[in-house]
Design a protein around this motif. Structure first.
Motif, PDB file in Angstrom:
ATOM      1  N   ASN A 136       0.825  -1.210   0.000  1.00 40.79           N
ATOM      2  CA  ASN A 136       0.000   0.000   0.000  1.00 40.79           C
ATOM      3  C   ASN A 136       0.862   1.264   0.000  1.00 40.79           C
ATOM      4  O   ASN A 136       0.491   2.289   0.583  1.00 40.79           O
ATOM      5  N   TYR A 155     -12.800  -7.779  12.194  1.00 39.78           N
ATOM      6  CA  TYR A 155     -12.241  -8.437  11.008  1.00 39.78           C
ATOM      7  C   TYR A 155     -11.603  -9.790  11.332  1.00 39.78           C
ATOM      8  O   TYR A 155     -10.872 -10.346  10.512  1.00 39.78           O
ATOM      9  N   SER A 196     -10.171   5.264  10.995  1.00 35.00           N
ATOM     10  CA  SER A 196     -10.725   5.164   9.634  1.00 35.00           C
ATOM     11  C   SER A 196      -9.642   4.735   8.644  1.00 35.00           C
ATOM     12  O   SER A 196      -9.903   3.936   7.730  1.00 35.00           O
ATOM     13  N   LYS A 224      -8.939   1.047   9.131  1.00 32.76           N
ATOM     14  CA  LYS A 224      -9.989   0.261   8.486  1.00 32.76           C
ATOM     15  C   LYS A 224      -9.728   0.137   6.985  1.00 32.76           C
ATOM     16  O   LYS A 224      -9.905  -0.941   6.389  1.00 32.76           O
ATOM     17  N   THR A 225      -9.259   1.202   6.365  1.00 36.61           N
ATOM     18  CA  THR A 225      -8.992   1.196   4.923  1.00 36.61           C
ATOM     19  C   THR A 225      -7.910   0.182   4.573  1.00 36.61           C
ATOM     20  O   THR A 225      -8.033  -0.582   3.605  1.00 36.61           O
ATOM     21  N   ILE A 252      -6.901  -2.447   6.383  1.00 42.63           N
ATOM     22  CA  ILE A 252      -7.370  -3.808   6.670  1.00 42.63           C
ATOM     23  C   ILE A 252      -8.267  -4.312   5.545  1.00 42.63           C
ATOM     24  O   ILE A 252      -8.166  -5.475   5.115  1.00 42.63           O
ATOM     25  N   GLU A 253      -9.106  -3.448   5.014  1.00 40.21           N
ATOM     26  CA  GLU A 253      -9.994  -3.867   3.932  1.00 40.21           C
ATOM     27  C   GLU A 253      -9.233  -4.066   2.626  1.00 40.21           C
ATOM     28  O   GLU A 253      -9.657  -4.850   1.772  1.00 40.21           O
ATOM     29  N   LEU A 254      -8.112  -3.387   2.467  1.00 40.14           N
ATOM     30  CA  LEU A 254      -7.244  -3.648   1.321  1.00 40.14           C
ATOM     31  C   LEU A 254      -6.617  -5.039   1.456  1.00 40.14           C
ATOM     32  O   LEU A 254      -6.491  -5.774   0.465  1.00 40.14           O
ATOM     33  N   HIS A 314      -7.894  -7.534   3.246  1.00 41.88           N
ATOM     34  CA  HIS A 314      -8.958  -8.557   3.285  1.00 41.88           C
ATOM     35  C   HIS A 314     -10.190  -8.037   2.560  1.00 41.88           C
ATOM     36  O   HIS A 314     -11.200  -7.710   3.188  1.00 41.88           O
ATOM     37  N   PRO A 315     -10.128  -7.931   1.242  1.00 42.31           N
ATOM     38  CA  PRO A 315     -11.288  -7.394   0.494  1.00 42.31           C
ATOM     39  C   PRO A 315     -12.511  -8.268   0.668  1.00 42.31           C
ATOM     40  O   PRO A 315     -12.430  -9.509   0.714  1.00 42.31           O
ATOM     41  N   VAL A 316     -13.644  -7.615   0.790  1.00 46.76           N
ATOM     42  CA  VAL A 316     -14.912  -8.333   0.926  1.00 46.76           C
ATOM     43  C   VAL A 316     -15.365  -8.795  -0.453  1.00 46.76           C
ATOM     44  O   VAL A 316     -15.407  -8.021  -1.408  1.00 46.76           O
ATOM     45  N   HIS A 343     -18.229 -10.030  -2.783  1.00 45.79           N
ATOM     46  CA  HIS A 343     -19.702 -10.008  -2.851  1.00 45.79           C
ATOM     47  C   HIS A 343     -20.199 -11.128  -3.742  1.00 45.79           C
ATOM     48  O   HIS A 343     -19.572 -11.503  -4.716  1.00 45.79           O
TER      49      HIS A 343
END
Length: 332
Positions: free
Chosen positions: A20, A226, A318, A321-322, A324-326, A328-330, A332
């Motif tokens: 990142n 998470y 915040s 969180k960004t 972590i989501e990079l 571990h992408p969710v 769908h």
């Protein structure tokens, strides 16, 4: 007889960039993307003495401080040690030397000292490892040697130790840097290649005496969402830490010794370091992650002081969180 021979060639270590990496943060990392690693020599020394944890050859009237110290030792300080040479002494037949003045610390023991042991072991039969008497206070030192199949001889610095045959490797790399081949072999000695990692681990420094997160409760609340487990590694013996980390896919924590445990993670893990903002010096965990073939992520945080070793940081939740989501992408 030749006293030393080259066993590992000099090379350029090339590190993978943080996953990142932001363009504005490039100055913090770019000087570590390529690093010259010097050759490693194996020393075989006969009839030497250990005097206050420095290696001395009476026959050659020479101190081998490059093997026992990271920093230059003043000549007069060395000479003042020699009075011990004329007092009663202890003896040992065969031994290995791997330590320096920083080796007692967890990071330096695992990433500086033990790699020296690995390269000596591959060329010589197992022998006793000479260590300063003070190293007995650190349980992980004896535990790690037991796991690797070595014995420790804890040397009383108030008495000279005569060693008939001493084997020692030069430092594998400047501290905070590594030989990718050797650090990988060390990992393989601790964990099974068949291990399938699945855990997410957050290392808390709540019980530490320095370098903490001021809003750690909020950090823990978020990472728990998470699926991160919260651990205090100072509560575990080394074997337990290895057991946990050998099952770990993602490791998250503030810059500190706990991140050294990425050594016990199988290849292709994820390491997320919470860093002090503007710190371009303390890149040891970035470099270690690259040499262990882990993805490296980071977050810069506001600290109360510039000194990363004593800083207390505040994490932007915040931004945390960004990242972590990079990682571990969710789906769908």
């Amino acid at each position: 007889m030749k006293l030393s021979r080259s066993i590992l060639a000099a090379h350029i270590a090339v590190r993978e960039k943080p996953k990142n990496l932001r363009p504005e943060d490039l100055p913090l990392f770019e000087h570590e993307f390529k690093k010259k690693i010097d050759p490693v020599e194996l020393f075989q020394l006969s009839n030497i003495s250990i005097i206050k944890n420095v290696i001395f050859s009476p026959a050659r009237l020479k101190f081998y401080t490059s093997l026992s110290n990271l920093f230059t030792v003043p000549k007069m300080k060395l000479i003042r040690k020699l009075w011990l040479f004329f007092l009663p002494f202890n003896k040992i037949e065969n031994a290995i030397w791997i330590s320096d003045e920083w080796s007692i610390d967890y990071f330096h023991w695992l990433t500086d000292a033990l790699p020296r042991l690995i390269v000596v072991e591959e060329l010589m039969a197992k022998d006793t490892v000479i260590l300063p008497d003070s190293f007995k206070t650190k349980s992980y030192i004896g535990e790690s040697l037991d796991l690797l199949g070595f014995k420790a001889y804890y040397n009383n610095y108030k008495r000279r130790l005569a060693v008939k045959q001493l084997h020692a490797a030069s430092h594998i790399a400047p501290t905070g840097n590594f030989n990718k081949q050797v650090i990988g072999r060390l990992r393989d000695r601790f964990i099974s290649k068949e291990t399938m990692p699945f855990r997410k681990i957050y290392i808390s420094r709540e019980k530490a005496t320095k370098r903490k997160i001021t809003n750690e409760a909020a950090v823990i609340e978020l990472v728990s969402v998470y699926g991160y487990e919260i651990h205090f590694f100072e509560d575990y013996d080394l074997k337990k830490q290895i057991e946990i980390m050998s099952q770990t896919k993602s490791l998250l924590g503030l810059h500190g010794a706990g991140l050294t445990n990425m050594l016990f993670m199988p290849c292709n893990g994820q390491v997320f370091e919470l860093r002090n903002e503007n710190d371009a010096h303390n890149n040891c965990y970035f470099s270690l992650a690259s040499d262990l073939d882990h993805e490296y992520y980071y977050l810069l945080n506001t600290g109360d002081i510039e000194d990363t070793h004593r800083v207390e940081i505040t994490v932007d939740i915040s931004k945390l969180k960004t990242v972590i989501e990079l990682m571990h992408p969710v789906i769908h």
